[in-house]
Design a protein around this motif. Structure first.
Motif, PDB file in Angstrom:
ATOM      1  N   LEU A 173       0.819  -1.212   0.000  1.00 61.33           N
ATOM      2  CA  LEU A 173       0.000   0.000   0.000  1.00 61.33           C
ATOM      3  C   LEU A 173       0.851   1.259   0.000  1.00 61.33           C
ATOM      4  O   LEU A 173       0.405   2.307  -0.454  1.00 61.33           O
ATOM      5  CB  LEU A 173      -0.942   0.013   1.216  1.00 61.33           C
ATOM      6  CG  LEU A 173      -1.889  -1.177   1.364  1.00 61.33           C
ATOM      7  CD1 LEU A 173      -2.860  -0.942   2.509  1.00 61.33           C
ATOM      8  CD2 LEU A 173      -2.670  -1.442   0.082  1.00 61.33           C
ATOM      9  N   ASN A 174       2.069   1.154   0.537  1.00 64.00           N
ATOM     10  CA  ASN A 174       2.934   2.331   0.610  1.00 64.00           C
ATOM     11  C   ASN A 174       4.060   2.335  -0.414  1.00 64.00           C
ATOM     12  O   ASN A 174       4.917   3.215  -0.392  1.00 64.00           O
ATOM     13  CB  ASN A 174       3.503   2.460   2.026  1.00 64.00           C
ATOM     14  CG  ASN A 174       2.439   2.915   3.004  1.00 64.00           C
ATOM     15  OD1 ASN A 174       1.985   4.060   2.954  1.00 64.00           O
ATOM     16  ND2 ASN A 174       1.979   2.011   3.858  1.00 64.00           N
ATOM     17  N   TYR A 175       4.031   1.375  -1.307  1.00 61.85           N
ATOM     18  CA  TYR A 175       5.078   1.266  -2.325  1.00 61.85           C
ATOM     19  C   TYR A 175       5.237   2.580  -3.107  1.00 61.85           C
ATOM     20  O   TYR A 175       6.333   3.091  -3.286  1.00 61.85           O
ATOM     21  CB  TYR A 175       4.727   0.078  -3.240  1.00 61.85           C
ATOM     22  CG  TYR A 175       5.091   0.218  -4.692  1.00 61.85           C
ATOM     23  CD1 TYR A 175       6.371  -0.116  -5.151  1.00 61.85           C
ATOM     24  CD2 TYR A 175       4.150   0.670  -5.618  1.00 61.85           C
ATOM     25  CE1 TYR A 175       6.693   0.001  -6.496  1.00 61.85           C
ATOM     26  CE2 TYR A 175       4.461   0.798  -6.953  1.00 61.85           C
ATOM     27  CZ  TYR A 175       5.738   0.466  -7.396  1.00 61.85           C
ATOM     28  OH  TYR A 175       6.049   0.587  -8.717  1.00 61.85           O
ATOM     29  N   ILE A 179       8.444   5.298  -3.184  1.00 57.57           N
ATOM     30  CA  ILE A 179       9.126   5.724  -4.410  1.00 57.57           C
ATOM     31  C   ILE A 179       9.074   7.250  -4.547  1.00 57.57           C
ATOM     32  O   ILE A 179      10.060   7.886  -4.908  1.00 57.57           O
ATOM     33  CB  ILE A 179       8.467   5.061  -5.640  1.00 57.57           C
ATOM     34  CG1 ILE A 179       8.861   3.593  -5.683  1.00 57.57           C
ATOM     35  CG2 ILE A 179       8.872   5.755  -6.933  1.00 57.57           C
ATOM     36  CD1 ILE A 179       8.232   2.837  -6.806  1.00 57.57           C
ATOM     37  N   ASP A 180       7.925   7.828  -4.225  1.00 54.79           N
ATOM     38  CA  ASP A 180       7.750   9.278  -4.396  1.00 54.79           C
ATOM     39  C   ASP A 180       8.541  10.102  -3.398  1.00 54.79           C
ATOM     40  O   ASP A 180       8.786  11.278  -3.635  1.00 54.79           O
ATOM     41  CB  ASP A 180       6.259   9.651  -4.284  1.00 54.79           C
ATOM     42  CG  ASP A 180       5.459   9.140  -5.481  1.00 54.79           C
ATOM     43  OD1 ASP A 180       6.086   8.706  -6.464  1.00 54.79           O
ATOM     44  OD2 ASP A 180       4.207   9.152  -5.404  1.00 54.79           O
ATOM     45  N   THR A 181       8.895   9.516  -2.257  1.00 53.36           N
ATOM     46  CA  THR A 181       9.515  10.343  -1.213  1.00 53.36           C
ATOM     47  C   THR A 181      10.942   9.948  -0.851  1.00 53.36           C
ATOM     48  O   THR A 181      11.638  10.721  -0.208  1.00 53.36           O
ATOM     49  CB  THR A 181       8.689  10.278   0.096  1.00 53.36           C
ATOM     50  OG1 THR A 181       8.614   8.913   0.510  1.00 53.36           O
ATOM     51  CG2 THR A 181       7.294  10.841  -0.101  1.00 53.36           C
ATOM     52  N   PRO A 187      16.286  -1.837  -8.227  1.00 53.78           N
ATOM     53  CA  PRO A 187      15.715  -2.685  -7.169  1.00 53.78           C
ATOM     54  C   PRO A 187      15.889  -2.067  -5.780  1.00 53.78           C
ATOM     55  O   PRO A 187      16.931  -1.523  -5.472  1.00 53.78           O
ATOM     56  CB  PRO A 187      16.544  -3.966  -7.282  1.00 53.78           C
ATOM     57  CG  PRO A 187      17.874  -3.518  -7.784  1.00 53.78           C
ATOM     58  CD  PRO A 187      17.611  -2.321  -8.662  1.00 53.78           C
ATOM     59  N   PHE A 188      14.847  -2.196  -4.959  1.00 52.95           N
ATOM     60  CA  PHE A 188      14.950  -1.733  -3.575  1.00 52.95           C
ATOM     61  C   PHE A 188      14.071  -2.622  -2.693  1.00 52.95           C
ATOM     62  O   PHE A 188      13.193  -3.331  -3.187  1.00 52.95           O
ATOM     63  CB  PHE A 188      14.540  -0.262  -3.446  1.00 52.95           C
ATOM     64  CG  PHE A 188      13.067  -0.019  -3.677  1.00 52.95           C
ATOM     65  CD1 PHE A 188      12.587   0.208  -4.958  1.00 52.95           C
ATOM     66  CD2 PHE A 188      12.163  -0.004  -2.611  1.00 52.95           C
ATOM     67  CE1 PHE A 188      11.232   0.439  -5.185  1.00 52.95           C
ATOM     68  CE2 PHE A 188      10.804   0.225  -2.829  1.00 52.95           C
ATOM     69  CZ  PHE A 188      10.342   0.453  -4.124  1.00 52.95           C
ATOM     70  N   GLY A 189      14.338  -2.545  -1.399  1.00 56.74           N
ATOM     71  CA  GLY A 189      13.590  -3.389  -0.468  1.00 56.74           C
ATOM     72  C   GLY A 189      12.886  -2.559   0.591  1.00 56.74           C
ATOM     73  O   GLY A 189      13.340  -1.475   0.940  1.00 56.74           O
ATOM     74  N   LEU A 304       0.139   1.883 -10.395  1.00 57.70           N
ATOM     75  CA  LEU A 304       1.305   1.521  -9.580  1.00 57.70           C
ATOM     76  C   LEU A 304       2.510   1.139 -10.441  1.00 57.70           C
ATOM     77  O   LEU A 304       3.430   0.471  -9.978  1.00 57.70           O
ATOM     78  CB  LEU A 304       0.932   0.383  -8.613  1.00 57.70           C
ATOM     79  CG  LEU A 304      -0.126   0.740  -7.562  1.00 57.70           C
ATOM     80  CD1 LEU A 304      -0.432  -0.456  -6.673  1.00 57.70           C
ATOM     81  CD2 LEU A 304       0.297   1.934  -6.705  1.00 57.70           C
ATOM     82  N   ASN A 305       2.478   1.573 -11.695  1.00 57.02           N
ATOM     83  CA  ASN A 305       3.633   1.334 -12.559  1.00 57.02           C
ATOM     84  C   ASN A 305       4.839   2.119 -12.064  1.00 57.02           C
ATOM     85  O   ASN A 305       4.707   3.217 -11.526  1.00 57.02           O
ATOM     86  CB  ASN A 305       3.321   1.763 -13.995  1.00 57.02           C
ATOM     87  CG  ASN A 305       2.692   0.627 -14.771  1.00 57.02           C
ATOM     88  OD1 ASN A 305       3.348  -0.363 -15.077  1.00 57.02           O
ATOM     89  ND2 ASN A 305       1.402   0.766 -15.047  1.00 57.02           N
ATOM     90  N   TYR A 306       5.982   1.530 -12.266  1.00 58.25           N
ATOM     91  CA  TYR A 306       7.236   2.193 -11.942  1.00 58.25           C
ATOM     92  C   TYR A 306       7.845   2.700 -13.243  1.00 58.25           C
ATOM     93  O   TYR A 306       7.828   1.987 -14.251  1.00 58.25           O
ATOM     94  CB  TYR A 306       8.187   1.193 -11.280  1.00 58.25           C
ATOM     95  CG  TYR A 306       9.570   1.740 -11.019  1.00 58.25           C
ATOM     96  CD1 TYR A 306       9.807   2.605  -9.952  1.00 58.25           C
ATOM     97  CD2 TYR A 306      10.641   1.389 -11.845  1.00 58.25           C
ATOM     98  CE1 TYR A 306      11.073   3.108  -9.714  1.00 58.25           C
ATOM     99  CE2 TYR A 306      11.909   1.893 -11.602  1.00 58.25           C
ATOM    100  CZ  TYR A 306      12.124   2.752 -10.539  1.00 58.25           C
ATOM    101  OH  TYR A 306      13.371   3.238 -10.301  1.00 58.25           O
ATOM    102  N   VAL A 307       8.341   3.930 -13.228  1.00 61.65           N
ATOM    103  CA  VAL A 307       9.003   4.461 -14.422  1.00 61.65           C
ATOM    104  C   VAL A 307      10.488   4.604 -14.124  1.00 61.65           C
ATOM    105  O   VAL A 307      10.875   5.333 -13.210  1.00 61.65           O
ATOM    106  CB  VAL A 307       8.407   5.824 -14.845  1.00 61.65           C
ATOM    107  CG1 VAL A 307       9.105   6.324 -16.110  1.00 61.65           C
ATOM    108  CG2 VAL A 307       6.910   5.701 -15.068  1.00 61.65           C
ATOM    109  N   ASP A 308      11.293   3.869 -14.858  1.00 62.08           N
ATOM    110  CA  ASP A 308      12.739   3.941 -14.645  1.00 62.08           C
ATOM    111  C   ASP A 308      13.234   5.353 -14.954  1.00 62.08           C
ATOM    112  O   ASP A 308      12.987   5.867 -16.039  1.00 62.08           O
ATOM    113  CB  ASP A 308      13.445   2.919 -15.546  1.00 62.08           C
ATOM    114  CG  ASP A 308      14.927   2.828 -15.229  1.00 62.08           C
ATOM    115  OD1 ASP A 308      15.356   1.774 -14.739  1.00 62.08           O
ATOM    116  OD2 ASP A 308      15.665   3.829 -15.461  1.00 62.08           O
TER     117      ASP A 308
END
Ligand SMILES: [Zn+2]
Length: 447
Positions: A173-175, A179-181, A187-189, A304-308
């Protein structure tokens, strides 16, 4: 295991929940030493999974969540145990577990028909554990989520919210917030320790299967199809973590799942060889593809897509998960440390040979004699000084031998004795828990 459970009760590690009211099955309270041990395990877990990793962060999400979260996660629809009821006494049993006991493999991923076919063929030889008769109903799925009424003021329970069935959902829910903050890149954990609740029909095996428990999870977000190498690495790291904290290698193993949920690439368990219970899961390591984020994207309507940031590629990251039961880790560390030793004089001592980092108390400080004010005064000073840096205990009760035994039993690595020589040259007699050998050192040398 019975000895370990007795030690837990007697020395204030773990007590049955609501003990004075007769206790509630599947709930446990951690006493003072248990809380210290539990916190030390979690601290080591955090050190390994967050502090020592540049690209991992930790969060702490609210337990209550928008109820749709549990629909998206599949818990409302499918988080169920197959149960059958004894027609004679109405006791309920877990069908998969009962079949397992007679060597028939069944698991929660089987269809209703598959399971009931197996159940009907085999249950003629399964006696009711309560009344001993053999007369079983059809197996029926029972949802394990625990409901509550937070925010529902109608008193009718029509719009239930759920206590977390697993702790990790807060990470998904906080993914996007992370990423935004956090200036963090795939890759990250993300790590989190949180409580989870399950309406277990038959909680059992002490801390092993409870109704309220704690989970320590990490979710590692990777680019699609770049899962294999990090998965192997994470699996090995988690296995080695237990060994590094003193678990004996012969008591630990990795076991691959034979039945995978439909979206999973791979799943392994780290199993510990519990006394009385045998090898069973302490931690799961799961290669989950993009399932979790895709589900939450679908149900929340949020992209919830990630943009490289460099290549501008757009994708839903895949997730590699590690999920450990904190109570199970606690029990594994305790069981592995629990030792009965015969001494030279024929007496036995109980020792918890816990790694120093996990031991609840690091130093126990004793004046040699209780009735010598100058020894007691000096011992108090030593205790105060050591307590600035370590969790210590002061004990002047009974003879020295008994004080040692009490500390051995809770796993205190070093006992520090203030005696007459201390008054002369400042040295302290420091006794080692495992070897029982003594050395004399100055206070400054301790720790
Ligand atoms: Zn019965």
């Amino acid at each position: 295991m019975e000895d370990i459970i007795n030690l837990c009760k007697r020395r204030g590690f773990v007590w049955q929940g609501s003990d004075i009211y007769g206790g509630v099955a599947g709930l446990y309270d951690f006493g003072p030493y248990g809380t210290l041990l539990l916190n030390n395990i979690k601290a080591e877990w955090r050190r390994s999974n967050v502090q020592l990793k540049e690209n991992y962060v930790e969060i702490d999400s609210a337990m209550f969540k928008e109820p749709k979260v549990w629909v998206a996660s599949g818990h409302v629809g499918g988080f169920s145990d197959p149960l059958s009821e004894c027609r004679v006494c109405h006791a309920r049993v877990r069908v998969d577990k009962e079949l397992g006991k007679i060597g028939v493999e069944a698991d929660e991923k089987m269809s209703d028909t598959e399971l009931n076919t197996l159940w009907e063929v085999n249950n003629k030889s399964i006696k009711c554990p309560v009344c001993g008769k053999i007369d079983w109903t059809r197996a029926r799925m029972f949802n394990l989520l625990v409901k509550s009424n937070l925010g529902d003021f109608t008193d009718k329970g029509e719009s239930p919210v759920y206590l977390p069935g697993e702790a990790c959902q807060g990470i998904y829910l906080n993914y996007k917030n992370i990423i935004d903050t956090c200036r963090i890149k795939v890759p990250f954990g993300v790590a989190q320790i949180g409580k989870a609740f399950r309406n277990e029909i038959s909680p059992r095996n002490f801390l092993f299967r409870c109704r309220e428990f704690e989970q320590a999870d990490t979710q590692y977000f990777v680019k699609p199809h770049e899962n294999e190498k990090p998965y192997q690495k994470i699996k090995q790291e988690r296995f080695d973590w237990y060994l590094g904290l003193g678990i004996r290698k012969e008591n630990l193993r990795l076991k691959q799942h034979t039945h995978l949920v439909f979206y999973a690439n791979d799943a392994w368990d780290i199993e510990y060889n519990f006394p009385s219970y045998g090898f069973d899961e302490v931690e799961g390591i799961h290669d989950r593809t993009d399932y979790d984020l895709t589900q939450h994207m679908k149900y929340s309507g949020v992209d919830l897509n990630y943009v490289d940031p460099v290549t501008k590629e757009k994708y839903i990251p895949w997730i590699l998960e590690t999920s450990a039961g904190v109570g199970r880790m606690f029990l594994a560390f305790l069981a592995d440390a629990y030792t009965l030793e015969e001494l030279a004089d024929g007496a036995t001592r109980t020792v918890l040979k816990l790694d120093e980092r996990l031991a609840p108390i690091k130093f126990a400080v004793f004046p040699l004699l209780k009735n010598k004010p100058e020894l007691v005064k000096k011992a108090r000073e030593v205790y105060a000084k050591l307590s600035e840096k370590f969790v210590c205990e002061f004990d002047d009760n009974g003879n020295i031998g008994k004080r040692y035994r009490r500390q051995d039993e809770i796993g205190t690595p070093k006992c520090v004795v203030v005696d007459f020589q201390t008054l002369e040259d400042g040295t302290l007699a420091v006794r080692d828990r495992d070897t029982m050998a003594q050395v004399r050192v100055q206070l400054e040398e301790l720790g």
